[in-house]
Design a protein around this motif. Structure first.
Motif, PDB file in Angstrom:
ATOM      1  N   ASN A 143      -4.933  -8.593   3.450  1.00 50.26           N
ATOM      2  CA  ASN A 143      -4.957  -7.974   2.126  1.00 50.26           C
ATOM      3  C   ASN A 143      -3.563  -7.849   1.532  1.00 50.26           C
ATOM      4  N   ASP A 144      -2.577  -7.632   2.386  1.00 56.09           N
ATOM      5  CA  ASP A 144      -1.188  -7.488   1.941  1.00 56.09           C
ATOM      6  C   ASP A 144      -0.311  -8.401   2.795  1.00 56.09           C
ATOM      7  N   ARG A 147       3.273  -7.132   3.852  1.00 55.83           N
ATOM      8  CA  ARG A 147       3.231  -6.096   4.885  1.00 55.83           C
ATOM      9  C   ARG A 147       2.828  -6.692   6.228  1.00 55.83           C
TER      10      ARG A 147
END
Length: 276
Positions: A143-144, A147
């Motif tokens: 999703n990221d 990160r």
């Protein structure tokens, strides 16, 4: 057939059913069998990654390991280099985890320890560090991505490396990225995005292009089960659930953008390997 026409038709849809579960696994297996990429990836690992691991004791974390078809071969190659090996596979799908465990099972080898963790990388909280952290075609599903990369780098020990294999945003992936954007509300990363991110952060890396081909001949045969599975995986959606017009456009797009070599139709299926 232009990808813009397909995206215009997609814009008329209320929703797209994602490819998942047993159907995802079946499509992935058919897709990989039609590609030369897996063999070339293993050759690349054998030549560029395995020779550099520690000879006494080596540890691996494979993020998004799937059923372990590639990992079992990486482990076999690593056995020729390192005296003892700790290999951890991280996979959110429970069925794939079971297959990974079965694939990696070794008959009472005291020098090899294999562990399977059924969890999303985002939920992975252990602080162990590894000689090699592998992300083979798994960054797309984060999703990221930024990160995820930072988290993966923090799991690499002082002399270790993060290995990311990720496709370039070429013709083959235009369909995938279009459906990903609709299903997830945002675009996914490809190698160009990863390269820009690492450059921006000032992170040193080596980048290698692995050139492969995907045989899509069966996608041009009406009602071919193999062709449907390959198209489903490319689109990351069950094409049989799409409106007939859009489904026809997808198969026409694949044929129109492919290369003809004798009786075989193929698309470039390149992947970039990053050593960070």
């Amino acid at each position: 057939m232009d990808i813009k026409n397909i995206r215009q038709e997609m814009a008329l849809l209320d929703d797209v059913i994602p490819l998942e579960g047993h159907h995802y696994a079946a499509c992935l297996q058919t897709y990989e069998a039609a590609s030369s990429q897996r063999k070339l990836i293993l050759e690349w690992f054998t030549n560029h990654v395995i020779p550099q691991i520690p000879r006494d004791s080596a540890s691996f974390l494979s993020i998004g390991c799937g059923a372990g078809e590639l990992d079992v071969k990486i482990l076999a190659a690593a056995k020729e280099q390192a005296s003892t090996i700790a290999y951890v596979g991280l996979e959110p799908d429970s069925k794939q985890c079971e297959r990974f465990t079965a694939s990696m099972a070794l008959p009472s080898d005291q020098n090899i320890r294999v562990e399977t963790l059924n969890t999303n990388f985002e939920k992975y909280t252990e602080q162990r560090r590894f000689d090699r952290v592998l992300m083979v075609h798994s960054l797309y599903y984060m999703n990221d991505p930024e990160r995820a990369i930072e988290k993966a780098l923090n799991l690499v020990n002082e002399s270790g490396k993060l290995i990311i294999l990720i496709a370039s945003n070429d013709t083959l992936n235009e369909l995938s990225s279009s459906f990903w954007q609709m299903e997830n509300g945002g675009s996914t990363w490809f190698s160009e995005d990863l390269s820009k991110h690492l450059d921006k952060r000032g992170v040193a890396f080596d980048r290698h292009r692995i050139k492969a081909k995907l045989d899509i001949t069966s996608c041009c045969a009406p009602e071919s089960e193999q062709g449907i599975r390959i198209a489903d995986f490319i689109a990351q959606a069950p094409t049989g659930e799409l409106p007939p017009g859009l489904r026809t456009m997808i198969f026409s797009y694949l044929e129109a953008t492919s290369h003809l070599d004798g009786e075989m139709r193929w698309l470039p299926h390149n992947v970039d390997a990053f050593i960070i």
